[in-house]
Design an enzyme around this catalytic site. Structure first.
Site, mmCIF file in Angstrom:
data_model
loop_
_atom_site.group_PDB
_atom_site.id
_atom_site.type_symbol
_atom_site.label_atom_id
_atom_site.label_comp_id
_atom_site.label_asym_id
_atom_site.label_seq_id
_atom_site.Cartn_x
_atom_site.Cartn_y
_atom_site.Cartn_z
ATOM 1 N N TRP A 47 42.741 42.822 33.228
ATOM 2 C CA TRP A 47 42.260 41.523 33.717
ATOM 3 C C TRP A 47 42.808 40.403 32.840
ATOM 4 C CZ3 TRP A 47 39.840 45.327 36.217
ATOM 5 C CH2 TRP A 47 39.175 45.051 37.412
ATOM 6 N N TRP B 287 41.850 36.873 31.791
ATOM 7 C CA TRP B 287 41.248 36.239 30.608
ATOM 8 C C TRP B 287 40.654 37.270 29.665
ATOM 9 C CZ3 TRP B 287 36.227 32.789 31.377
ATOM 10 C CH2 TRP B 287 35.299 33.434 32.180
ATOM 11 N N ASP B 288 40.246 38.422 30.215
ATOM 12 C CA ASP B 288 39.781 39.509 29.338
ATOM 13 C C ASP B 288 40.852 39.832 28.302
ATOM 14 O OD1 ASP B 288 38.510 39.885 32.093
ATOM 15 O OD2 ASP B 288 37.294 41.267 30.903
ATOM 16 N N GLN C 161 42.806 33.278 36.877
ATOM 17 C CA GLN C 161 41.541 33.158 36.117
ATOM 18 C C GLN C 161 41.695 32.037 35.094
ATOM 19 O OE1 GLN C 161 40.577 37.175 34.651
ATOM 20 N NE2 GLN C 161 38.665 37.129 35.804
ATOM 21 N N ASP D 133 32.078 34.560 38.471
ATOM 22 C CA ASP D 133 31.925 35.306 39.739
ATOM 23 C C ASP D 133 30.860 34.892 40.761
ATOM 24 O OD1 ASP D 133 33.743 36.910 38.310
ATOM 25 O OD2 ASP D 133 33.130 38.602 39.538
ATOM 26 N N ARG E 202 24.089 42.916 40.191
ATOM 27 C CA ARG E 202 25.421 42.645 40.769
ATOM 28 C C ARG E 202 25.290 41.715 41.978
ATOM 29 N NH1 ARG E 202 29.988 43.857 38.155
ATOM 30 N NH2 ARG E 202 31.006 43.931 40.187
ATOM 31 N N TYR F 127 24.097 39.034 36.598
ATOM 32 C CA TYR F 127 25.503 38.674 36.418
ATOM 33 C C TYR F 127 25.665 37.250 35.897
ATOM 34 C CZ TYR F 127 30.166 40.386 37.961
ATOM 35 O OH TYR F 127 31.447 40.853 38.050
ATOM 36 N N TRP F 128 26.251 36.325 36.670
ATOM 37 C CA TRP F 128 26.490 34.964 36.172
ATOM 38 C C TRP F 128 25.381 34.000 36.604
ATOM 39 C CZ3 TRP F 128 30.455 33.652 32.799
ATOM 40 C CH2 TRP F 128 31.463 34.615 32.630
ATOM 41 N N GLU G 211 28.202 44.239 28.917
ATOM 42 C CA GLU G 211 28.965 43.193 29.618
ATOM 43 C C GLU G 211 28.210 41.856 29.551
ATOM 44 O OE1 GLU G 211 29.481 44.178 33.722
ATOM 45 O OE2 GLU G 211 30.957 42.606 34.092
HETATM 46 C C1 GLC Z 1 33.698 40.577 35.868
HETATM 47 C C2 GLC Z 1 33.630 39.193 35.238
HETATM 48 C C3 GLC Z 1 35.024 38.623 35.122
HETATM 49 C C4 GLC Z 1 35.879 39.589 34.307
HETATM 50 C C5 GLC Z 1 35.883 40.967 35.002
HETATM 51 C C6 GLC Z 1 36.557 42.024 34.174
HETATM 52 O O1 GLC Z 1 34.142 40.509 37.157
HETATM 53 O O2 GLC Z 1 32.827 38.362 36.001
HETATM 54 O O3 GLC Z 1 34.984 37.373 34.511
HETATM 55 O O4 GLC Z 1 37.167 39.118 34.171
HETATM 56 O O5 GLC Z 1 34.569 41.403 35.170
HETATM 57 O O6 GLC Z 1 35.885 42.161 32.974
#
Ligand code: GLC
Length: 446
Positions: free
Chosen positions: A42, A44-45, A116, A178, A213, A366-367, A410
């Site tokens: 991923w 930004w990860d 992202q 998300d 989720r 989640y968010w 997470e």
């Molecule tokens: C989730 C997070 C997202 C991140 C992804 C992988 O979907 O919301 O920001 O990049 O997981 O960790």
């Protein structure tokens, strides 16, 4: 001071565990965010992960970034997922995006078709503090990747800046936080009957409780948007005319400003001209303050282009202008007060992803309420940047506590009245939680 009072030795065991999480999640040249839940690379990860890998194995940190940019499209877009290998356990996988149908995607690597928040400008700039002119491998990585990061920002300013106002729009919620309540109205405008039902294809619910989720209805809407992008061959000029989801997001734009700033620093090291990034930043900073700062609420709000209005919901993204140096001292002071009143009042753990007095607040979903470590890390740096030492220290202390008491989850439940060791939510062995833990422990103290 927390980190001084308890020396690094006190953390030795946890630091070893963090390193192990990163190494276990490392595949051949890149790191998956969480082995069962997110089995690919991923965007930004990987930026945050690279920062953490610097404390584990520099070569792996450099490879992480190089492998991320293998997915870059020829129009500059850096995709949010690189599918370096196949894994049928994940939905939505490469078949949904069909990136190779698009003429400007890489032909040798399947990717997603959205991006992202930009991180590589500031991640490389932070890495440069440590490695520039001290490690030849870093110097060559920087020379190779620097123009690619610029190209990814240029893509945003050329293709995602409606009306050329300096504010980038996202056209999918997966390009930011998300399932944040910020997107509810735009997503609800999508007629669910027009979306296909993908609930049977979801794999995430096998690993994580559904309460933590997004809902199935929402998932169908997420896929509806992807189907639209495919229909238009990922041509932004066509998508923008029809997309029900076009939002100028604070998190995304603040991170872009911080990343531009990182590029300006890198330009000075490389002897390159930084005027393009300086122009971008002036424009984006002014636009954030003119269009998204709400004087009455004393907060930054996202802007919905289709509805032509701010989205007046307080979420943790609203603090990210601190990280990017976008605010005046007065705005910063007002934000700090909001942090204490709307987010941390009543002993909530900082920083809930949604203001705890918002109707949408949900402590486990989640968010929509839980604490995310990457946001806390940026908030910590933002508070520090504006001289709010006590608050920065408080955020750092709570961030470390969450991870120590719960492992590398997470996200985390912020409510006051539960035991601290019952706060871990979502995926486990989550890479950026481990990476940023290492960075927080190792960075010089306040
Ligand atoms: C989730 C997070 C997202 C991140 C992804 C992988 O979907 O919301 O920001 O990049 O997981 O960790």
């Amino acid at each position: 001071m927390y980190v001084e009072a308890r020396t690094k030795e006190t953390y030795a065991m946890k630091m070893d565990q963090a390193k192990r999480v990163l190494l276990n999640n490392n595949r051949d040249g890149y790191t998956v965010p969480s082995p069962r839940l997110y089995p690919f690379q991923w965007n930004w990860d990987s930026g945050f992960i690279a920062l953490g890998l610097c404390y584990v194995n520099e070569k792996k940190a450099f490879d992480e970034i190089r492998n991320m940019f293998k997915g870059q499209w020829s129009n500059g877009m850096l995709p949010h997922i690189n599918f370096h290998h196949e894994d049928p356990s994940y939905f939505p996988g490469p078949e949904l995006w069909a990136s190779k149908e698009c003429p400007w995607s890489p032909k040798d690597l399947a990717t997603s078709g959205i991006t992202q928040p930009p991180v590589y400008g500031f991640i490389l700039s932070m890495m440069a503090e440590r490695f520039w002119k001290k490690d030849k491998n870093f110097d060559s990585l920087l020379k190779e990747i620097y123009p690619k990061v610029i190209a990814s920002h240029r893509y945003l300013y050329q293709h995602r800046d409606f009306n050329n106002e300096g504010l980038i729009y996202i056209h999918h919620n997966w390009e930011s936080s998300d399932n944040s309540p910020l997107w509810d109205e735009a997503l609800n405008n999508i007629d669910i009957k027009e979306a296909r039902d993908v609930s049977g294809l979801r794999r995430d619910l096998k690993n994580v409780d559904a309460a933590q989720r997004p809902t199935n209805d929402n998932y169908n809407r997420y896929i509806y948007l992807v189907d639209l992008f495919r229909k238009y061959g990922y041509d932004d000029e066509k998508i923008v005319r029809e997309s029900p989801f076009l939002i100028q997001d604070i998190l995304f734009n603040a991170m872009l400003v911080r990343s531009n700033e990182g590029l300006i620093h890198l330009a000075s090291l490389l002897g390159e001209d930084a005027s393009e990034m300086e122009t971008w930043n002036k424009k984006t900073i002014a636009a954030l303050n003119n269009k998204c700062w709400n004087k009455e609420a004393q907060f930054y709000f996202d802007y919905d282009i289709n509805q032509d209005k701010q989205i007046p919901i307080k979420v943790s993204n609203g603090f990210m202008p601190l990280f990017a140096g976008v605010c005046s001292p007065l705005q910063a002071e007002q934000l700090k007060r909001q942090l204490v009143s709307s987010f941390g009042s009543g002993n909530y753990i900082l920083c809930p992803s949604c203001g705890v007095d918002e109707p949408a607040f949900d402590a486990v979903k989640y968010w929509r309420g839980p604490v995310w470590i990457n946001i806390n890390w940026m908030l910590y740096h933002g508070l520090k940047r504006y001289g709010f030492v006590e608050e920065a220290n408080h955020v750092k202390k709570q961030t470390l506590m969450l991870i120590e008491k719960n492992d590398f989850h997470e996200y985390f439940n912020p409510v006051p009245d539960i035991p601290d060791n019952a706060r871990g939510l979502g995926g486990t062995n989550f890479s950026w939680t481990a990476a940023l833990y290492l960075d927080l422990i190792n960075e010089s103290d306040l």
